[in-house]
Scaffold this motif. Structure first.
Motif, PDB file in Angstrom:
ATOM      1  N   PHE A 130      41.638  33.733  37.962  1.00 56.21           N
ATOM      2  CA  PHE A 130      40.944  34.694  38.827  1.00 56.21           C
ATOM      3  C   PHE A 130      41.438  34.555  40.268  1.00 56.21           C
ATOM      4  CE2 PHE A 130      36.773  36.024  40.951  1.00 56.21           C
ATOM      5  CZ  PHE A 130      36.990  37.370  40.735  1.00 56.21           C
ATOM      6  N   ALA A 131      41.656  33.323  40.695  1.00 61.25           N
ATOM      7  CA  ALA A 131      42.151  33.091  42.063  1.00 61.25           C
ATOM      8  C   ALA A 131      43.560  33.663  42.224  1.00 61.25           C
ATOM      9  CB  ALA A 131      42.162  31.593  42.358  1.00 61.25           C
ATOM     10  N   ARG A 132      44.395  33.539  41.203  1.00 56.81           N
ATOM     11  CA  ARG A 132      45.749  34.092  41.291  1.00 56.81           C
ATOM     12  C   ARG A 132      45.714  35.617  41.358  1.00 56.81           C
ATOM     13  NH1 ARG A 132      50.040  31.554  42.949  1.00 56.81           N
ATOM     14  NH2 ARG A 132      51.490  32.313  41.359  1.00 56.81           N
ATOM     15  N   PHE A 133      44.803  36.232  40.613  1.00 58.80           N
ATOM     16  CA  PHE A 133      44.657  37.692  40.700  1.00 58.80           C
ATOM     17  C   PHE A 133      44.304  38.099  42.132  1.00 58.80           C
ATOM     18  CE2 PHE A 133      43.230  37.982  35.971  1.00 58.80           C
ATOM     19  CZ  PHE A 133      44.551  37.982  35.568  1.00 58.80           C
ATOM     20  N   LYS A 134      43.367  37.409  42.724  1.00 59.01           N
ATOM     21  CA  LYS A 134      42.935  37.763  44.084  1.00 59.01           C
ATOM     22  C   LYS A 134      44.048  37.488  45.101  1.00 59.01           C
ATOM     23  CE  LYS A 134      39.050  35.374  43.988  1.00 59.01           C
ATOM     24  NZ  LYS A 134      37.721  34.856  44.411  1.00 59.01           N
ATOM     25  N   ARG A 144      48.311  39.780  48.737  1.00 58.41           N
ATOM     26  CA  ARG A 144      49.717  39.914  49.097  1.00 58.41           C
ATOM     27  C   ARG A 144      50.181  41.371  48.994  1.00 58.41           C
ATOM     28  NH1 ARG A 144      53.439  36.220  49.319  1.00 58.41           N
ATOM     29  NH2 ARG A 144      54.857  37.296  47.884  1.00 58.41           N
ATOM     30  N   ILE A 145      49.687  42.095  47.989  1.00 56.96           N
ATOM     31  CA  ILE A 145      50.035  43.508  47.870  1.00 56.96           C
ATOM     32  C   ILE A 145      49.418  44.307  49.006  1.00 56.96           C
ATOM     33  CG2 ILE A 145      49.651  45.586  46.472  1.00 56.96           C
ATOM     34  CD1 ILE A 145      49.971  43.840  43.974  1.00 56.96           C
ATOM     35  N   LEU A 198      45.928  45.462  38.103  1.00 59.60           N
ATOM     36  CA  LEU A 198      45.332  44.342  38.833  1.00 59.60           C
ATOM     37  C   LEU A 198      43.881  44.637  39.192  1.00 59.60           C
ATOM     38  CD1 LEU A 198      45.690  41.585  40.153  1.00 59.60           C
ATOM     39  CD2 LEU A 198      46.541  42.762  42.204  1.00 59.60           C
ATOM     40  N   ARG A 199      43.617  45.851  39.612  1.00 62.04           N
ATOM     41  CA  ARG A 199      42.237  46.248  39.926  1.00 62.04           C
ATOM     42  C   ARG A 199      41.342  46.104  38.702  1.00 62.04           C
ATOM     43  NH1 ARG A 199      39.071  50.573  38.966  1.00 62.04           N
ATOM     44  NH2 ARG A 199      37.519  51.184  40.540  1.00 62.04           N
ATOM     45  N   GLN A 200      41.832  46.547  37.550  1.00 56.60           N
ATOM     46  CA  GLN A 200      41.037  46.467  36.325  1.00 56.60           C
ATOM     47  C   GLN A 200      40.780  45.014  35.924  1.00 56.60           C
ATOM     48  OE1 GLN A 200      40.173  49.727  36.613  1.00 56.60           O
ATOM     49  NE2 GLN A 200      39.981  49.694  34.393  1.00 56.60           N
TER      50      GLN A 200
END
Length: 675
Positions: A110-114, A119-120, A135-137
């Motif tokens: 979850f932390a890597r997703f955030k 970064r995007i 990524l949003r989903q």
């Protein structure tokens, strides 16, 4: 590649299911789960800056063996759910629920997703529209699943999810058993007057297969109103069949509980889960991942439709009484509707079609609309006995193996098969995976007697077109990530393309003019069918908008709770039982797929009828039809869930959806007064 239960694959990496070892499912699943866990741990532990490659693509590929395995297992278990496969499913359910929780609630992942989102958003990492949507989903799904909960609450949530997996499996198994035991044994052919010779032969064969030395066995389909009732002239037989159908949910399983009681407990668990996540009820917890904006929006649509449907259903009952010369009982309604329909069109030729002729129409419509060609492959084995295989090509270049994928069709009922009709698949198109679509359509048509051909009724032909709409959604998909490909759209959007495909039946008869209000003849039966459908939707919403305490109270008397709900909505119609009640509602209790989402069919119909009006404008113009078909394919079917599905709808029609076409086709009595 990891070991699989099948020993060889065919074109398009289609597993040869004739080589399956059922004992291999469990060890293959355990190995696939472990492989994904190792990959997820690697993603979470990476100290390099988060990128599309080392987070999004790595995660999308992490479960490739498990996804392939579970797709194949789902295909064969729903089509041929032997006791051994049901046992494997029961054992796997809590394990897979725990694994899904482990992934969704993994703090490092979850932390890597955030980190990637940051970064995007800051311009440090380039990304496509599809990658940002994916990524949003993922982040939204994790939050809705409880990724923001503390450790103690997450542990409690995991426990609830495992209980739900066990209960949903228990519901499914008991429902399959009850469906088999609810089949009606008829002693003499005289009691089957009105049925075709093919249906009578199939009933006799079913009785023999079930071990009866004599008689005829009438297997039940999923909905309350059984299709055979339309033809059965023997009233007592109709009563037996109808009673067997509506009384489902009363058989006690090994633990003494019925499906009604199991379903009610599932509703309690879901209410507790929603409360733990901070939501008022279960429906509120799933709406963030649906296309419907709110519960109020859904209920507003439903109340409008329910009011008109109840009035029309009562008028239909009065007309049936006049035609039959007596007040109808519930088991007379389907028969009476058909009798009145025939009296209105005495010169109408039979609407039944041989299966192969119906398939010719189906594939012809797809060619004219979307430019594809479908060719049967007699060299490929079926995934179950009697299934047929077809290769689908883009255009007319028919080089084997170079097409869009495979379409597999299993039309016949069997005692180990799930009820109803559905689409499934072994694989979906994905540029990341390098895969194409291998999809299945499944129906429950009685097999013909030896030497006779299979004939589809008008309703079964509609089902054929409907399910092929799902197949097209998968076959024509274009996506990087398999998780977003084809039918992987929100639950209340998935039925939209399949309902649109039904309009192309009109290519083979006089098309309905765009904007036309159906005649009374065309509306005949819509009140009854709509009322029973809305009633089932209301039951689903009622169970899933309860607080934990309210759910506990309702579970004390599940049937009484549903009866009170029907009365509150004005849908307590003695002659029209809900299409499904809590004791035989696999859509919402055998899995969470349609839980708090059975409204999806009607919500999708709003989108579909609006789109159908758009298609009807050009059904008689081949060039214009092909042009619009190409546009619909490019902007909607190919997109799947690679962007907001409502954005895809707007890209096709240039505006937001309009509900008036649906109201006009179902209950024109409630059309806005300005029209």
């Amino acid at each position: 590649m990891a070991e699989t239960p099948w020993t060889r694959t065919l074109d398009y990496d289609y597993p040869d299911m004739t080589t399956v070892d059922d004992d291999a499912w469990a060890p293959a699943r355990k190995a696939a789960v472990e492989a994904q866990r190792l990959r997820v741990e690697e993603i979470a532990a990476t100290t390099q800056p988060a990128t599309v490659d080392n987070v999004l693509r790595a995660f999308a590929l992490s479960g490739r063996e498990l996804d392939r395995l579970q797709r194949a297992f789902g295909v064969v278990t729903t089509a041929d759910g032997t006791e051994s496969r049901q046992q494997v499913r029961a054992e796997a359910a809590p394990e897979l629920a725990a694994h899904a929780d482990w992934i969704t609630l993994h703090p490092g992942l979850f932390a890597r997703f955030k980190q990637l989102r940051e970064r995007i958003d800051s311009g440090q990492e380039d990304s496509t529209d599809e990658q940002r949507w994916f990524l949003r989903q993922l982040i939204l799904t994790a939050k809705v699943a409880g990724a923001d909960l503390n450790d103690a609450d997450q542990q409690e949530l995991k426990g609830i999810n495992q209980q739900l997996a066990q209960e949903e499996t228990a519901y499914s198994r008991l429902q399959v058993r009850e469906a088999a035991e609810s089949a009606v044994l008829i002693e003499s052919a005289r009691e089957l007057t009105g049925l075709s010779e093919s249906n009578i032969s199939a009933a006799r064969a079913a009785a023999q297969q079930a071990g009866h030395e004599s008689g005829y066995l009438l297997n039940l389909t999923m909905p309350a109103q059984q299709p055979l009732l339309a033809s059965l002239t023997h009233r007592e037989t109709r009563r037996k069949v109808h009673q067997a159908s509506v009384c489902r949910g009363s058989l006690a399983g090994e633990d003494g509980r019925t499906t009604r009681q199991i379903g009610a407990h599932i509703a309690v668990l879901r209410a507790k889960k929603a409360g733990l996540l901070g939501y008022e009820n279960f429906m509120e917890s799933v709406l963030p991942l649906r296309t419907a904006p709110s519960r109020d929006a859904v209920e507003s649509m439903l109340r409008q439709i329910a009011a008109g449907a109840a009035v029309r259903a009562q008028k239909e009952a009065q007309r049936i009484a006049e035609h039959m010369g007596h007040d109808p009982e519930p088991w007379d309604v389907t028969f009476g509707l058909e009798q009145v329909r025939r009296s209105q069109r005495t010169d109408e030729p039979s609407a039944d079609l041989p299966l192969d002729e119906a398939l010719d129409r189906l594939f012809n419509a797809a060619r004219r609309t979307y430019g594809i060609t479908v060719v049967e492959r007699h060299d490929l084995p079926g995934y179950v006995s009697g299934a047929r295989s077809f290769e689908v090509f883009d255009g007319e270049a028919l080089t084997p193996g170079s097409g869009l994928g495979l379409f597999l069709l299993d039309v016949y009922t069997r005692s180990t098969k799930s009820g109803g009709a559905w689409m499934n698949g072994f694989s979906v198109p994905s540029s990341l995976m390098g895969s194409k679509a291998v999809v299945t359509n499944n129906m429950n048509v009685s097999p013909p007697a030896e030497g006779e051909q299979t004939v589809l009724t008008k309703g079964e032909q509609r089902t054929l077109f409907h399910e092929f709409g799902h197949a097209l959604h998968a076959l024509l998909a274009e996506a990087e990530f398999p998780q977003l490909s084809g039918t992987a759209v929100p639950r209340d959007n998935v039925e939209f393309p399949s309902q649109v495909n039904e309009v192309f039946q009109e290519l083979f008869r006089d098309p309905v003019p765009a904007g036309a209000v159906p005649s009374e003849e065309q509306l005949w039966g819509k009140g009854t069918s709509t009322a029973e459908h809305v009633a089932a939707v209301v039951i689903d919403i009622a169970w899933h908008t309860l607080s934990p305490d309210e759910a506990e109270g309702a579970a004390q008397d599940p049937q009484g709770f549903e009866e009170r709900v029907m009365a509150d909505w004005g849908l307590d119609l003695p002659l029209v039982p809900p299409r499904y009640h809590g004791g035989c509602f696999k859509h919402i209790f055998a899995s969470a797929g349609y839980a708090a989402g059975y409204y999806s069919y009607l919500w999708a119909e709003v989108l579909a009828e609006d789109s159908n009006e758009w298609f009807r404008e050009v059904l008689t113009d081949e060039d214009a039809l092909a042009e619009r078909g190409a546009h619909f394919r490019r902007e909607l079917l190919s997109r799947g869930n690679t962007r907001d599905p409502l954005e895809s709808f707007r890209a096709v029609l240039g505006r937001d959806p309009n509900s008036e076409p649906l109201l006009r086709t179902l209950v024109p009595e409630v059309m806005p007064s300005s029209q």
